[in-house]
Enzyme design. Sequence first.
Site, PDB file in Angstrom:
ATOM      1  N   ASP A 288      -3.943  -6.620  -5.834  1.00  0.00           N
ATOM      2  CA  ASP A 288      -5.072  -6.065  -5.080  1.00  0.00           C
ATOM      3  C   ASP A 288      -5.325  -6.987  -3.884  1.00  0.00           C
ATOM      4  OD1 ASP A 288      -7.453  -5.256  -4.040  1.00  0.00           O
ATOM      5  OD2 ASP A 288      -8.448  -4.986  -5.975  1.00  0.00           O
TER       6      ASP A 288
ATOM      7  N   LYS B 195      -7.717  -3.941  13.382  1.00  0.00           N
ATOM      8  CA  LYS B 195      -6.455  -3.364  13.861  1.00  0.00           C
ATOM      9  C   LYS B 195      -6.059  -3.976  15.200  1.00  0.00           C
ATOM     10  CE  LYS B 195      -5.533  -0.885  10.392  1.00  0.00           C
ATOM     11  NZ  LYS B 195      -4.300  -1.077   9.632  1.00  0.00           N
TER      12      LYS B 195
ATOM     13  N   GLY C 212       0.843  -1.216   0.000  1.00  0.00           N
ATOM     14  CA  GLY C 212       0.000   0.000   0.000  1.00  0.00           C
ATOM     15  C   GLY C 212       0.863   1.245   0.000  1.00  0.00           C
TER      16      GLY C 212
ATOM     17  N   TYR D 267     -13.391  -2.081  11.476  1.00  0.00           N
ATOM     18  CA  TYR D 267     -12.044  -1.517  11.283  1.00  0.00           C
ATOM     19  C   TYR D 267     -11.226  -1.663  12.562  1.00  0.00           C
ATOM     20  CZ  TYR D 267      -8.254   1.852  10.676  1.00  0.00           C
ATOM     21  OH  TYR D 267      -7.002   2.424  10.618  1.00  0.00           O
TER      22      TYR D 267
ATOM     23  N   THR E 186       1.495   3.585  -2.607  1.00  0.00           N
ATOM     24  CA  THR E 186       1.355   4.631  -3.622  1.00  0.00           C
ATOM     25  C   THR E 186       0.757   5.907  -3.052  1.00  0.00           C
ATOM     26  OG1 THR E 186      -0.725   3.573  -4.218  1.00  0.00           O
ATOM     27  CG2 THR E 186       1.167   3.108  -5.626  1.00  0.00           C
ATOM     28  N   ASP E 187       0.464   5.895  -1.774  1.00  0.00           N
ATOM     29  CA  ASP E 187      -0.154   7.076  -1.167  1.00  0.00           C
ATOM     30  C   ASP E 187       0.121   7.070   0.337  1.00  0.00           C
ATOM     31  OD1 ASP E 187      -1.764   9.394  -1.235  1.00  0.00           O
ATOM     32  OD2 ASP E 187      -2.989   8.457  -2.796  1.00  0.00           O
ATOM     33  N   GLY E 188      -0.157   8.201   0.976  1.00  0.00           N
ATOM     34  CA  GLY E 188      -0.188   8.290   2.432  1.00  0.00           C
ATOM     35  C   GLY E 188       1.066   7.796   3.149  1.00  0.00           C
ATOM     36  N   ILE E 189       0.846   7.110   4.258  1.00  0.00           N
ATOM     37  CA  ILE E 189       1.952   6.704   5.132  1.00  0.00           C
ATOM     38  C   ILE E 189       2.894   5.724   4.422  1.00  0.00           C
ATOM     39  CG2 ILE E 189       2.524   5.550   7.324  1.00  0.00           C
ATOM     40  CD1 ILE E 189      -0.231   6.506   8.390  1.00  0.00           C
ATOM     41  N   GLY E 190       2.316   4.793   3.638  1.00  0.00           N
ATOM     42  CA  GLY E 190       3.139   3.791   2.950  1.00  0.00           C
ATOM     43  C   GLY E 190       4.120   4.447   1.987  1.00  0.00           C
TER      44      GLY E 190
HETATM   45  N1  LIG Z   1      -4.168   7.931   8.203  1.00  0.00           N
HETATM   46  C1  LIG Z   1      -4.423   7.703   9.485  1.00  0.00           C
HETATM   47  O1  LIG Z   1      -4.838   8.607  10.236  1.00  0.00           O
HETATM   48  C2  LIG Z   1      -4.189   6.358  10.076  1.00  0.00           C
HETATM   49  C3  LIG Z   1      -4.403   6.205  11.461  1.00  0.00           C
HETATM   50  C4  LIG Z   1      -4.197   4.955  12.019  1.00  0.00           C
HETATM   51  C5  LIG Z   1      -3.771   3.904  11.236  1.00  0.00           C
HETATM   52  N2  LIG Z   1      -3.579   4.075   9.903  1.00  0.00           N
HETATM   53  C6  LIG Z   1      -3.149   2.909   9.121  1.00  0.00           C
HETATM   54  O2  LIG Z   1      -2.013   3.250   8.340  1.00  0.00           O
HETATM   55  C7  LIG Z   1      -2.045   2.543   7.107  1.00  0.00           C
HETATM   56  C8  LIG Z   1      -1.884   3.514   5.949  1.00  0.00           C
HETATM   57  O3  LIG Z   1      -2.946   4.458   6.018  1.00  0.00           O
HETATM   58  P1  LIG Z   1      -3.007   5.730   5.030  1.00  0.00           P
HETATM   59  O4  LIG Z   1      -3.785   6.747   5.753  1.00  0.00           O
HETATM   60  O5  LIG Z   1      -1.652   6.057   4.521  1.00  0.00           O
HETATM   61  O6  LIG Z   1      -3.890   5.138   3.840  1.00  0.00           O
HETATM   62  P2  LIG Z   1      -4.175   5.749   2.393  1.00  0.00           P
HETATM   63  O7  LIG Z   1      -3.677   7.142   2.287  1.00  0.00           O
HETATM   64  O8  LIG Z   1      -5.598   5.468   2.107  1.00  0.00           O
HETATM   65  O9  LIG Z   1      -3.247   4.825   1.438  1.00  0.00           O
HETATM   66  C9  LIG Z   1      -3.524   3.473   1.347  1.00  0.00           C
HETATM   67  C10 LIG Z   1      -2.577   2.816   0.381  1.00  0.00           C
HETATM   68  O10 LIG Z   1      -2.966   1.446   0.274  1.00  0.00           O
HETATM   69  C11 LIG Z   1      -3.263   1.144  -1.085  1.00  0.00           C
HETATM   70  N3  LIG Z   1      -4.368   0.192  -1.149  1.00  0.00           N
HETATM   71  C12 LIG Z   1      -5.639   0.393  -0.703  1.00  0.00           C
HETATM   72  N4  LIG Z   1      -6.373  -0.704  -0.923  1.00  0.00           N
HETATM   73  C13 LIG Z   1      -5.559  -1.600  -1.510  1.00  0.00           C
HETATM   74  C14 LIG Z   1      -5.745  -2.916  -1.982  1.00  0.00           C
HETATM   75  N5  LIG Z   1      -6.925  -3.514  -1.933  1.00  0.00           N
HETATM   76  N6  LIG Z   1      -4.700  -3.577  -2.520  1.00  0.00           N
HETATM   77  C15 LIG Z   1      -3.502  -2.966  -2.626  1.00  0.00           C
HETATM   78  N7  LIG Z   1      -3.253  -1.713  -2.200  1.00  0.00           N
HETATM   79  C16 LIG Z   1      -4.280  -1.039  -1.651  1.00  0.00           C
HETATM   80  C17 LIG Z   1      -3.636   2.456  -1.704  1.00  0.00           C
HETATM   81  O11 LIG Z   1      -3.484   2.346  -3.084  1.00  0.00           O
HETATM   82  P3  LIG Z   1      -4.194   3.382  -4.100  1.00  0.00           P
HETATM   83  O12 LIG Z   1      -3.247   4.532  -4.138  1.00  0.00           O
HETATM   84  O13 LIG Z   1      -4.326   2.654  -5.348  1.00  0.00           O
HETATM   85  O14 LIG Z   1      -5.505   3.754  -3.457  1.00  0.00           O
HETATM   86  C18 LIG Z   1      -2.647   3.385  -1.017  1.00  0.00           C
HETATM   87  O15 LIG Z   1      -1.388   3.286  -1.606  1.00  0.00           O
HETATM   88  C19 LIG Z   1      -3.357   1.767   7.094  1.00  0.00           C
HETATM   89  O16 LIG Z   1      -3.133   0.451   7.489  1.00  0.00           O
HETATM   90  C20 LIG Z   1      -4.204   2.483   8.127  1.00  0.00           C
HETATM   91  O17 LIG Z   1      -5.172   1.645   8.706  1.00  0.00           O
HETATM   92  C21 LIG Z   1      -3.779   5.285   9.305  1.00  0.00           C
END
Ligand SMILES: NC(=O)c1ccc[n+]([C@@H]2O[C@H](COP(=O)([O-])OP(=O)(O)OC[C@H]3O[C@@H](n4cnc5c(N)ncnc54)[C@H](OP(=O)(O)O)[C@@H]3O)[C@@H](O)[C@H]2O)c1
Length: 343
Positions: free
Chosen positions: A130, A226, A79, A222, A81-85
């Site tokens: 996916d 977690k 994951g 959700y 391509t966006d956000g934390i990853g």
């Molecule tokens: N953001 C927060 O406040 C927060 C808080 C607590 C925990 N977290 C955890 O931190 C992690 C990252 O969160 P984030 O906020 O960075 O998420 P995000 O911005 O929504 O990014 C999610 C990433 O996962 C990819 N992805 C989503 N569904 C997928 C699938 N079915 N198969 C393959 N790749 C997939 C997305 O790809 P696309 O670019 O194609 O969509 C994107 O690269 C998650 O596990 C989340 O639960 C986040």
Amino acid sequence: MAVAVDRVDMLFNEMILQLRGQLSSFSDAFAIVGAIYTTQKTLNIVCGCYRAISVYGLPKLRRRPDLVSRYGPWALVTGCTDGIGKAYAQELASCGMNIILISRSNDKLIKCAKDLESQFRIQTQVVTADFSQGGAIYAMIEEEIKDKEIGILVNNVGVMYYPECLHEMNLDRIFQLINVNITAATIMSRIVLPQMVERKKGAVVNLTAAASIRPNPQLAVYTATKTYLDFLTQSLQYEYEDKGITVQSLMPCYVATKMTKYGQNVPSPGYFIPSASLYARRALSTLGVSSRTTGYWPHQLQLWIAEMIPDRMWLWGANIVNSAIKRRIVQQKKRGTLASSSS
Ligand SMILES: NC(=O)c1ccc[n+]([C@@H]2O[C@H](COP(=O)([O-])OP(=O)(O)OC[C@H]3O[C@@H](n4cnc5c(N)ncnc54)[C@H](OP(=O)(O)O)[C@@H]3O)[C@@H](O)[C@H]2O)c1
């Protein structure tokens, strides 16, 4: 009570004296219990401060660790391509690690890989998968990465949903949450751990969530996914620590990413809601220092406060917040201004 007296007032005085004696031994006992309680609380605070300084303060003063020699030359981020990853992959690349990027959108993956290669002069490999598809994809992933010496696995991929009660949830959404938030991290760890065990070094970072510490009405599935991951991580940390492998549960509160946008735009980053890149930088500095952490000091503060709230009050507050978000989403849907779902 044996009292040798022949007058009622003397008998009364004698009884009061005895009672006073007993009361003072009661108050002594209370004083001891109070002292033990105060000492325990003081020790907890001192240990908490010590842990906070060693996890969040000292790593900032130290030079960046050599991740390649400590763990191995390649890191795999799901994951990404966006956000934390994406931000975590950039941080790892800035430490000289080659990156395997796994996500679902091929175009975004190729762009991220090119950016990393040109910015940090490292190698990348892209795997399009996916994770919502369940078990079918893992043989292909295993085949694609079999020749790589993976030092760090970051199980980042995760999906969320707008608050709703279980009976309102679509079945596909529930399976998506289980496949992406639970199955992906479990099976990816199963695939990568054997080579780490063989080399006696490596690290697995699992993105859980601060939300996993308490129940969360209307985000029950959700939060439960977690919590699963957090417990899995704690057990794995124990299973693998004597094999030279670090397993970390990284449990952020809110980070400004597309997952937390409950409207058209990603929330603006601030002190308590950091940008993904600031969060990833801070979080990476805790790797090898703490096996269970929010990764970011202001989030730790929020977690401490959350832990102090009584259960019933927590459930009540969480339900109010989630109901307010739900109302806002319904209004935005009516106006047609809602961006596509949070996942
Ligand atoms: N953001 C927060 O406040 C927060 C808080 C607590 C925990 N977290 C955890 O931190 C992690 C990252 O969160 P984030 O906020 O960075 O998420 P995000 O911005 O929504 O990014 C999610 C990433 O996962 C990819 N992805 C989503 N569904 C997928 C699938 N079915 N198969 C393959 N790749 C997939 C997305 O790809 P696309 O670019 O194609 O969509 C994107 O690269 C998650 O596990 C989340 O639960 C986040």
